[in-house]
Scaffold this active site. Structure first.
Site, PDB file in Angstrom:
ATOM      1  N   HIS A  37      49.328  35.050  30.042  1.00 17.38           N
ATOM      2  CA  HIS A  37      49.447  36.477  30.970  1.00 17.38           C
ATOM      3  C   HIS A  37      51.124  36.161  30.717  1.00 17.38           C
ATOM      4  CE1 HIS A  37      45.498  37.964  32.827  1.00 17.38           C
ATOM      5  NE2 HIS A  37      45.576  36.596  32.091  1.00 17.38           N
ATOM      6  N   GLU A  42      53.488  37.183  32.706  1.00 19.22           N
ATOM      7  CA  GLU A  42      54.001  36.624  34.017  1.00 19.22           C
ATOM      8  C   GLU A  42      53.661  34.889  33.890  1.00 19.22           C
ATOM      9  OE1 GLU A  42      52.415  40.729  34.876  1.00 19.22           O
ATOM     10  OE2 GLU A  42      51.716  38.748  33.665  1.00 19.22           O
ATOM     11  N   CYS A  74      47.918  40.814  37.691  1.00 16.00           N
ATOM     12  CA  CYS A  74      46.463  40.898  37.973  1.00 16.00           C
ATOM     13  C   CYS A  74      46.429  39.747  39.329  1.00 16.00           C
ATOM     14  CB  CYS A  74      46.329  40.222  36.804  1.00 16.00           C
ATOM     15  SG  CYS A  74      46.618  38.142  36.733  1.00 16.00           S
ATOM     16  N   CYS A 115      48.230  35.853  38.534  1.00 14.67           N
ATOM     17  CA  CYS A 115      49.774  35.555  38.464  1.00 14.67           C
ATOM     18  C   CYS A 115      50.402  36.666  39.674  1.00 14.67           C
ATOM     19  CB  CYS A 115      49.929  37.750  37.297  1.00 14.67           C
ATOM     20  SG  CYS A 115      49.571  36.870  35.591  1.00 14.67           S
TER      21      CYS A 115
END
Length: 161
Positions: free
Chosen positions: A56, A58, A86, A89
């Protein structure tokens, strides 16, 4: 002036999310990590090109920042992300000890376009035996040996690991 800097860094994260879509590289997410007013790392979502479900924006930005700063502890850093993180993350941000999170879109905005993490939040709240993916504990007593060694070596303060 400070607000203008926050907006500048957030616009960078948003631009990364838009670039990712335009170039067909993956999901519409971008993240920028800043320390002392300077960009340390920036990344878009890399799940598809890297075949890595943990890539992801991040997490990818955290990995880059840790390499750039030669540390796993990002205390003193802030993260600007194009969407509310999320659960994975958010966990990575906390483990990296990032001081502050700035986000643009909400998790509800993400859910509206198919990125719905609600089921993960629900699973975290469930008892182990009620989770959709079975959790089966094996060899705990054997595994405790490594924890005992860690503690005996004086690494009981996880703030410094």
């Amino acid at each position: 002036m400070k607000n203008q800097l926050h907006e500048k860094f957030m616009r960078m994260a948003i631009a990364l999310s838009e670039y990712n879509i335009k170039e067909g590289l993956g999901g519409p997410f971008g993240a920028v990590i800043v320390k002392d007013g300077e960009v340390v790392a920036a990344s878009a979502n890399k799940v598809i090109p890297e075949n890595d479900p943990t890539a992801h924006a991040e997490v990818s930005a955290i990995r880059l920042a840790c390499k750039e700063l030669d540390t796993y502890n990002l205390t003193g850093c802030e993260i600007y992300t194009s969407c509310e993180p999320c659960p994975m993350c958010m966990g990575a941000i906390y483990w990296a000890r990032i001081d502050k999170i700035y986000y643009a879109n909400t998790k509800a905005d993400a859910a509206a376009i198919g990125f719905d993490d609600h089921f993960i939040y629900n699973e975290i709240a469930c008892k182990m035996e009620d989770r959709k993916v079975p959790f089966i504990q094996l060899l705990r007593n054997e595994a405790l040996g490594a924890f005992k060694q860690w503690k005996e070596l004086g690494f009981n303060d996880t703030k410094n690991y």
